[in-house]
Design an enzyme around this catalytic site. Structure first.
Site, PDB file in Angstrom:
ATOM      1  N   GLY A  30       5.502   4.554  -2.309  1.00 11.26           N
ATOM      2  CA  GLY A  30       5.651   4.488  -0.852  1.00 11.26           C
ATOM      3  C   GLY A  30       4.749   3.441  -0.236  1.00 11.26           C
ATOM      4  N   GLY A  71      -3.402 -14.860  -2.382  1.00  8.50           N
ATOM      5  CA  GLY A  71      -3.961 -15.160  -3.710  1.00  8.50           C
ATOM      6  C   GLY A  71      -3.955 -13.979  -4.663  1.00  8.50           C
ATOM      7  CE1 TYR A  98       3.458  15.594   4.911  1.00  7.71           C
ATOM      8  CE2 TYR A  98       1.873  16.643   6.378  1.00  7.71           C
ATOM      9  CZ  TYR A  98       2.265  15.556   5.610  1.00  7.71           C
ATOM     10  OH  TYR A  98       1.465  14.435   5.547  1.00  7.71           O
ATOM     11  CB  VAL A 152       8.533   9.605  -5.859  1.00  7.64           C
ATOM     12  CG1 VAL A 152       7.870   8.245  -5.738  1.00  7.64           C
ATOM     13  CG2 VAL A 152       8.660  10.280  -4.505  1.00  7.64           C
ATOM     14  CG  ASN A 206       1.084   6.600   0.238  1.00 11.61           C
ATOM     15  OD1 ASN A 206       0.300   7.030   1.081  1.00 11.61           O
ATOM     16  ND2 ASN A 206       2.188   5.931   0.582  1.00 11.61           N
ATOM     17  CB  THR A 210     -10.191  17.345  -1.578  1.00 13.47           C
ATOM     18  OG1 THR A 210      -9.413  18.112  -2.487  1.00 13.47           O
ATOM     19  CG2 THR A 210      -9.326  16.949  -0.388  1.00 13.47           C
ATOM     20  CE  LYS A 233       1.651  15.165   1.861  1.00 11.22           C
ATOM     21  NZ  LYS A 233       1.475  13.931   1.072  1.00 11.22           N
ATOM     22  CG  ASN A 262      -0.129  21.615  12.243  1.00 12.08           C
ATOM     23  OD1 ASN A 262      -0.622  22.256  13.173  1.00 12.08           O
ATOM     24  ND2 ASN A 262       0.406  20.428  12.403  1.00 12.08           N
ATOM     25  NE  ARG A 315       8.980   2.976   5.919  1.00  6.07           N
ATOM     26  CZ  ARG A 315       9.110   4.258   6.213  1.00  6.07           C
ATOM     27  NH1 ARG A 315       8.499   4.764   7.260  1.00  6.07           N
ATOM     28  NH2 ARG A 315       9.861   5.046   5.470  1.00  6.07           N
TER      29      ARG A 315
HETATM   30  P1  NAP Z   1       5.389   6.630   6.372  1.00  4.40           P
HETATM   31  O1  NAP Z   1       4.879   5.597   7.309  1.00  4.40           O
HETATM   32  O2  NAP Z   1       6.508   7.519   6.797  1.00  4.40           O
HETATM   33  O3  NAP Z   1       5.812   5.879   4.993  1.00  4.40           O
HETATM   34  C1  NAP Z   1       6.326   6.629   3.946  1.00  4.40           C
HETATM   35  C2  NAP Z   1       6.418   5.780   2.696  1.00  4.40           C
HETATM   36  O4  NAP Z   1       6.896   6.609   1.626  1.00  4.40           O
HETATM   37  C3  NAP Z   1       7.401   4.629   2.828  1.00  4.40           C
HETATM   38  O5  NAP Z   1       6.890   3.540   2.100  1.00  4.40           O
HETATM   39  C4  NAP Z   1       8.660   5.173   2.163  1.00  4.40           C
HETATM   40  O6  NAP Z   1       9.457   4.163   1.560  1.00  4.40           O
HETATM   41  C5  NAP Z   1       8.060   6.017   1.073  1.00  4.40           C
HETATM   42  N1  NAP Z   1       8.949   7.058   0.568  1.00  4.40           N
HETATM   43  C6  NAP Z   1       9.465   8.110   1.244  1.00  4.40           C
HETATM   44  N2  NAP Z   1      10.237   8.841   0.433  1.00  4.40           N
HETATM   45  C7  NAP Z   1      10.195   8.233  -0.786  1.00  4.40           C
HETATM   46  C8  NAP Z   1      10.792   8.506  -2.040  1.00  4.40           C
HETATM   47  N3  NAP Z   1      11.593   9.560  -2.203  1.00  4.40           N
HETATM   48  N4  NAP Z   1      10.527   7.664  -3.085  1.00  4.40           N
HETATM   49  C9  NAP Z   1       9.726   6.592  -2.922  1.00  4.40           C
HETATM   50  N5  NAP Z   1       9.135   6.279  -1.749  1.00  4.40           N
HETATM   51  C10 NAP Z   1       9.379   7.092  -0.705  1.00  4.40           C
HETATM   52  O7  NAP Z   1       4.243   7.598   5.884  1.00  4.40           O
HETATM   53  P2  NAP Z   1       2.641   7.494   6.032  1.00  4.40           P
HETATM   54  O8  NAP Z   1       2.260   8.070   7.331  1.00  4.40           O
HETATM   55  O9  NAP Z   1       2.183   6.141   5.650  1.00  4.40           O
HETATM   56  O10 NAP Z   1       2.195   8.559   4.934  1.00  4.40           O
HETATM   57  C11 NAP Z   1       1.874   8.189   3.600  1.00  4.40           C
HETATM   58  C12 NAP Z   1       1.292   9.415   2.896  1.00  4.40           C
HETATM   59  O11 NAP Z   1       0.144   9.870   3.609  1.00  4.40           O
HETATM   60  C13 NAP Z   1       2.258  10.594   2.849  1.00  4.40           C
HETATM   61  O12 NAP Z   1       2.122  11.275   1.621  1.00  4.40           O
HETATM   62  C14 NAP Z   1       1.787  11.471   3.986  1.00  4.40           C
HETATM   63  O13 NAP Z   1       2.113  12.814   3.779  1.00  4.40           O
HETATM   64  C15 NAP Z   1       0.292  11.235   3.929  1.00  4.40           C
HETATM   65  N6  NAP Z   1      -0.401  11.533   5.190  1.00  4.40           N
HETATM   66  C16 NAP Z   1      -0.047  10.881   6.341  1.00  4.40           C
HETATM   67  C17 NAP Z   1      -0.720  11.200   7.517  1.00  4.40           C
HETATM   68  C18 NAP Z   1      -0.403  10.524   8.836  1.00  4.40           C
HETATM   69  O14 NAP Z   1      -0.954  10.961   9.850  1.00  4.40           O
HETATM   70  N7  NAP Z   1       0.415   9.504   8.873  1.00  4.40           N
HETATM   71  C19 NAP Z   1      -1.731  12.154   7.502  1.00  4.40           C
HETATM   72  C20 NAP Z   1      -2.060  12.785   6.315  1.00  4.40           C
HETATM   73  C21 NAP Z   1      -1.386  12.451   5.154  1.00  4.40           C
HETATM   74  P3  NAP Z   1      10.718   3.448   2.309  1.00  4.40           P
HETATM   75  O15 NAP Z   1      10.116   2.470   3.288  1.00  4.40           O
HETATM   76  O16 NAP Z   1      11.436   2.775   1.194  1.00  4.40           O
HETATM   77  O17 NAP Z   1      11.496   4.525   2.985  1.00  4.40           O
END
Ligand code: NAP
Length: 248
Positions: free
Chosen positions: A13, A55, A156, A65, A91, A239, A160, A150, A16
């Site tokens: 992932g 670079g 979710y 995944v 991730n 953690t 986690k 939550n 983005r």
């Molecule tokens: P995001 O912006 O929604 O990006 C999600 C990423 O995961 C994208 O690159 C997406 O790829 C990829 N993805 C989704 N489903 C997938 C699959 N089945 N196989 C491969 N790739 C997949 O999410 P984020 O906020 O950056 O979160 C990243 C991680 O951090 C997650 O595990 C999330 O639970 C955790 N997290 C986030 C937050 C927060 O506040 N944002 C807080 C705590 C934890 P595509 O672009 O190809 O769809």
């Protein structure tokens, strides 16, 4: 300190958000990075091109995944091409929110298969390579809500929380093989995942964060870069909470 020269990393992932920042931070420290995506090929290419323009070394690697066979063969192939795999970051994650009685069984199953199944598949495939090398770093991206819970995020949060048990168990399985396994639990981070919040939800959320702001993806990525480094070799089964004091 915390250099990753000559190391090979894979970040799921990474097209983005937090994953992108992790891929960029690991590359900045010298690692060659496989940038995984499932739908966003163009975005993943942009991440890899950006790394190379600065670079670094990167390659895009598309797979879902939640598909164990696809995950296994893509990771085995990547490690073979690169000659090694030192760092694996789980991730990729999704969040399907709603009060528990409103969630559909399919929503619960999809959340668990991406967030937990994906981490299992990555860890299994990566550890096969790492066990032979007798060294490695596996890092699972959990969340503050995996520990705090939550309302409206039961699937979710459960997914986690599962990652914390997974990290501790794998840490025990692999400690004698030179492989560390840790979780990073971010608080709220400004990414696509949190864009759907209403202004009211955002305000309520900020009240719960002693730091008074959301995190940047970069702040999560630097914690991952530390755990990926040789200097973190004695840290396993932990953690690392990066949450602005939201949960201690
Ligand atoms: P995001 O912006 O929604 O990006 C999600 C990423 O995961 C994208 O690159 C997406 O790829 C990829 N993805 C989704 N489903 C997938 C699959 N089945 N196989 C491969 N790739 C997949 O999410 P984020 O906020 O950056 O979160 C990243 C991680 O951090 C997650 O595990 C999330 O639970 C955790 N997290 C986030 C937050 C927060 O506040 N944002 C807080 C705590 C934890 P595509 O672009 O190809 O769809």
């Amino acid at each position: 300190m915390f250099r990753l020269d000559n190391k090979v990393a894979l970040v799921t992932g990474a097209s983005r958000g937090i994953g992108r920042a992790i891929a960029e931070a690991l590359a900045e420290q010298g690692a060659m990075v496989f940038v995984n995506y499932v739908k966003g090929e163009a975005a993943a290419k942009e991440v890899a091109d950006g790394i190379m323009a600065r670079g670094g070394k990167a390659e895009i690697l598309g797979f879902d995944v939640a598909d164990p066979e696809a995950c296994e063969s893509a990771i085995a192939g990547a490690a073979k091409r690169a000659g090694r795999l030192d760092i694996a970051v789980s991730n990729a994650g999704i969040s399907i929110d709603g009060l528990v009685l409103r969630l559909k069984p399919d929503d619960i199953e999809r959340t668990l298969s991406v967030n937990v199944g994906g981490a299992f598949s990555l860890a299994r495939a990566a550890s096969r390579v790492m066990m032979r090398a007798r060294t490695g770093r596996i890092i699972l991206i959990s969340s503050v809500v995996g520990e705090s819970g939550n309302a409206g995020q039961s699937a979710y949060s459960a997914s986690k929380a599962a990652l914390l048990g997974l990290a501790k168990s794998l840490a025990r399985e692999y400690v004698s093989r030179g492989i560390t396994v840790n979780a990073v639990a971010p608080g709220y981070v400004d990414t696509d995942m949190t864009q759907s919040l209403t202004p009211e939800q955002r305000e309520a959320l900020l009240k719960a964060v002693p730091a008074g702001r959301v995190a940047t993806a970069r702040e999560i990525a630097t914690a991952v870069a530390y755990l990926a480094s040789d200097e973190a070799g004695y840290v396993t089964g932990q953690t690392l909470r990066v949450n602005g004091g939201m949960y201690m």
